[in-house]
Design a protein around this motif. Sequence first.
Motif, mmCIF file in Angstrom:
data_model
loop_
_atom_site.group_PDB
_atom_site.id
_atom_site.type_symbol
_atom_site.label_atom_id
_atom_site.label_comp_id
_atom_site.label_asym_id
_atom_site.label_seq_id
_atom_site.Cartn_x
_atom_site.Cartn_y
_atom_site.Cartn_z
ATOM 1 N N GLY A 410 77.063 40.759 45.202
ATOM 2 C CA GLY A 410 77.967 41.790 44.828
ATOM 3 C C GLY A 410 77.199 43.291 44.848
ATOM 4 O O GLY A 410 76.020 43.257 44.774
ATOM 5 N N VAL A 411 78.023 44.331 44.895
ATOM 6 C CA VAL A 411 77.096 45.801 44.765
ATOM 7 C C VAL A 411 77.970 46.411 43.851
ATOM 8 O O VAL A 411 79.281 46.742 43.882
ATOM 9 C CB VAL A 411 77.278 46.433 46.137
ATOM 10 N N VAL A 412 77.356 47.109 42.954
ATOM 11 C CA VAL A 412 77.894 47.982 41.853
ATOM 12 C C VAL A 412 77.277 49.414 42.054
ATOM 13 O O VAL A 412 76.318 49.597 42.103
ATOM 14 C CB VAL A 412 77.635 47.348 40.330
ATOM 15 N N LEU A 413 78.259 50.520 42.339
ATOM 16 C CA LEU A 413 77.784 51.858 42.268
ATOM 17 C C LEU A 413 78.271 52.456 41.174
ATOM 18 O O LEU A 413 79.404 52.484 40.731
ATOM 19 C CB LEU A 413 78.683 52.344 43.567
ATOM 20 N N LEU A 414 77.227 53.177 40.531
ATOM 21 C CA LEU A 414 77.314 53.914 39.275
ATOM 22 C C LEU A 414 77.447 55.631 39.693
ATOM 23 O O LEU A 414 76.493 55.955 39.889
ATOM 24 C CB LEU A 414 76.131 53.870 38.554
ATOM 25 N N ASP A 415 78.758 56.105 39.896
ATOM 26 C CA ASP A 415 78.980 57.252 40.478
ATOM 27 C C ASP A 415 78.050 57.378 41.671
ATOM 28 O O ASP A 415 77.328 58.488 42.024
ATOM 29 C CB ASP A 415 78.683 58.215 39.495
ATOM 30 N N GLN A 438 83.145 50.555 42.412
ATOM 31 C CA GLN A 438 82.456 51.975 41.967
ATOM 32 C C GLN A 438 83.005 52.406 40.681
ATOM 33 O O GLN A 438 84.076 52.328 40.409
ATOM 34 C CB GLN A 438 82.774 53.152 42.989
ATOM 35 N N LEU A 439 81.703 52.774 39.901
ATOM 36 C CA LEU A 439 82.290 53.234 38.376
ATOM 37 C C LEU A 439 82.129 54.762 38.477
ATOM 38 O O LEU A 439 80.870 55.058 38.402
ATOM 39 C CB LEU A 439 81.301 52.441 37.472
ATOM 40 N N ALA A 440 82.879 55.449 38.619
ATOM 41 C CA ALA A 440 82.702 56.689 39.003
ATOM 42 C C ALA A 440 83.165 57.845 38.005
ATOM 43 O O ALA A 440 83.961 57.109 36.752
ATOM 44 C CB ALA A 440 83.807 57.281 40.094
ATOM 45 N N ALA A 441 82.575 58.922 38.004
ATOM 46 C CA ALA A 441 83.127 60.265 37.019
ATOM 47 C C ALA A 441 84.164 60.885 37.850
ATOM 48 O O ALA A 441 84.203 60.746 39.058
ATOM 49 C CB ALA A 441 81.939 60.952 36.760
ATOM 50 N N PRO A 442 84.848 61.729 37.192
ATOM 51 C CA PRO A 442 85.701 62.643 37.948
ATOM 52 C C PRO A 442 85.043 63.481 39.052
ATOM 53 O O PRO A 442 83.866 63.544 38.814
ATOM 54 C CB PRO A 442 86.240 63.620 36.815
ATOM 55 N N ARG A 443 85.567 64.012 40.032
ATOM 56 C CA ARG A 443 84.888 64.814 41.112
ATOM 57 C C ARG A 443 84.508 65.960 40.513
ATOM 58 O O ARG A 443 85.222 66.837 40.175
ATOM 59 C CB ARG A 443 85.951 64.985 42.307
ATOM 60 N N TYR A 444 83.178 66.233 40.828
ATOM 61 C CA TYR A 444 82.583 67.551 40.448
ATOM 62 C C TYR A 444 81.150 67.582 41.150
ATOM 63 O O TYR A 444 81.002 66.705 41.922
ATOM 64 C CB TYR A 444 82.631 67.658 38.872
ATOM 65 N N PHE A 445 80.472 68.906 40.859
ATOM 66 C CA PHE A 445 79.372 69.193 41.701
ATOM 67 C C PHE A 445 78.212 68.051 41.578
ATOM 68 O O PHE A 445 77.626 67.734 42.654
ATOM 69 C CB PHE A 445 78.627 70.291 40.979
ATOM 70 N N TRP A 446 78.163 67.235 40.581
ATOM 71 C CA TRP A 446 76.805 65.999 40.524
ATOM 72 C C TRP A 446 77.310 65.072 41.351
ATOM 73 O O TRP A 446 76.375 64.211 41.813
ATOM 74 C CB TRP A 446 76.526 65.950 39.278
#
Length: 594
Positions: A410-415, A438-446
């Motif tokens: 499997g593949v895990v994406l950390l933001d 994908q374990l994401a943060a809310p959408r923003y610059f970083w």
Amino acid sequence: MVDRFLVWFGVCLATAWMSTAALIGAGVAAAEDDSGPDGTTSSESADSPDSQQDSTKPNPEAENLSNDPADSKDPAGPKEKNADETEDAGETEGDVDEEEAGEEEPGEEEPVEEPAANESTGKKDGSDTVETGSVTPKRNALTVENGTADEGQQEKAATVETEAETEAGELTVDPVLQAVERQSVNLDIPAADLIDAPEVAAVAFAAAPSAAAASAAATAPPLTVLLDVIGTVVFNLYALATRLIGGPAVLPPGSNVTVRSSTLRIDCGCADGQGFDVPADWYIPETEEGEEPPQRLIYLQHGFLASGPWYSHTAAALAEQTNSIVVAPSITSNFLDAEACWLGAAPMHEALAKLFDADNTALADSALAAGYTGAIPSRVVLMGHSLGGGAVSGMAGYMTDNETDGRLAGVVLLDGVGLNGAMAADLDKVSLSIPIYQLAAPRYFWNQDGVGTTALLQARPGEYVGVTLVGGSHVDSMRGGNPLIQFSQQLVSGFSTPQNVAAAQQIMVGWVNDMFSGDQATGLYEDDLDEPISTPAGDAIAVALPNSLTKPFFLNFLQPFVSLGDGLFTFDPACVAASTGRSASGSCSASLAA
């Protein structure tokens, strides 16, 4: 994407260097051949070794022909001339300086038999000229077979013929000489442009495939070479600073994991077998006597401008709670590298995917150097943070191409963030039977307005692809043992809440365990999102992707200006041009993506 301010610093530094180079003089830059690390010039790489003549060394044959009147005859011997031809040649040659043109004095030639005509071309054997009128002018020796010639000899020959034509009034410009001069300067000219000289064009282009073995710098333009040098210096200094300030990998208190460091061989470069060693940290769970060694492997890739030790607490938790060996290599972020062997480019992703080829022993050798004598597990989960998420996406795609995806659990994406618009295509290659979350943060610059999440949704429409932590930060999953590094990354990316840090660890551990076991027993999925995530630090809330969550941040106003850096990042190596015999600027592109 951490510390993007260095991008602007690189732009300013590159501009200063280019201004200095311009003051030195464009004429000097144009006079020098582009050369690779092995000293091979672009003109040398375009000709075959057997027929190539080194234009930087004296040409004994050309010197003899230009200084010795006896050597100005054709190689097969002098040709018979009729009376009119001899008289005209005498008038022409009498006005030409003998030392400059290498011509004979009138009346010194003795009649000899004409050589036999060449059946295939209609020319006479040994002759390098074509009769264009009643007089056949001579010229200095040129390397017609290779399509190249010494510039000084070409200019001298052209001057002699021009003067001779003016005075004699009966000579025309030799089309073969014109074609050779054009061909020696630019191999890109179509064959149709080589007027009346198909033989020259055919020979020259037949030699072009030998350029495929050239290095990146052999065909790279001067600006590419300059930026490569700047990037190497800047990022080597940056890597040294991060090692001194960041220090080695540090385990959390009470961990039952052993961490040791070594180097890992990465075969990335233009030449076959070319590569380099990178630092790698190995996290090995402790086992009781008689217990089986770990049968799982996690490949953990850091983000842009980061390094492996900055994730030491995250790696230790993964190793301990999933009973997996974790390897965390440190890959350069040098986006000016001419061979595109850096974290965000496809050549590096392809090289990293080859680590899992059956005949590649690089991982085993690195683990052994770190003190682990057991076998490397056959099954792997690829995990990457930020730009490292784009890297493991590329790796998964290339493992599919290489038919080694049978090892991929499997593949895990950390933001995760991808560059150059390639992330969606990479993920689309991977079989739907292999989970990608994908374990994401809310959408923003970083996280560049959620570009990695968008790519994953494009690759797997309608599928469950992960969650966003409400109030999360880009660095929720980035935990290490250096307080200075921890504070700095929180300062530039936004401070994480303790409950989100704990929830991020629980989510990634649950997904990894399920990927290896082949079920959905411990991870976080759609049916589990009705309730908050309970952690020792408090409750956290996760929302399934896609969603409209955004994060207020003081740098968000810069997002519309990111595209102004288009063209700064290198994604295609200069050696792509060498494989086709074209200039690097004609086939390689570089762009800055979100």
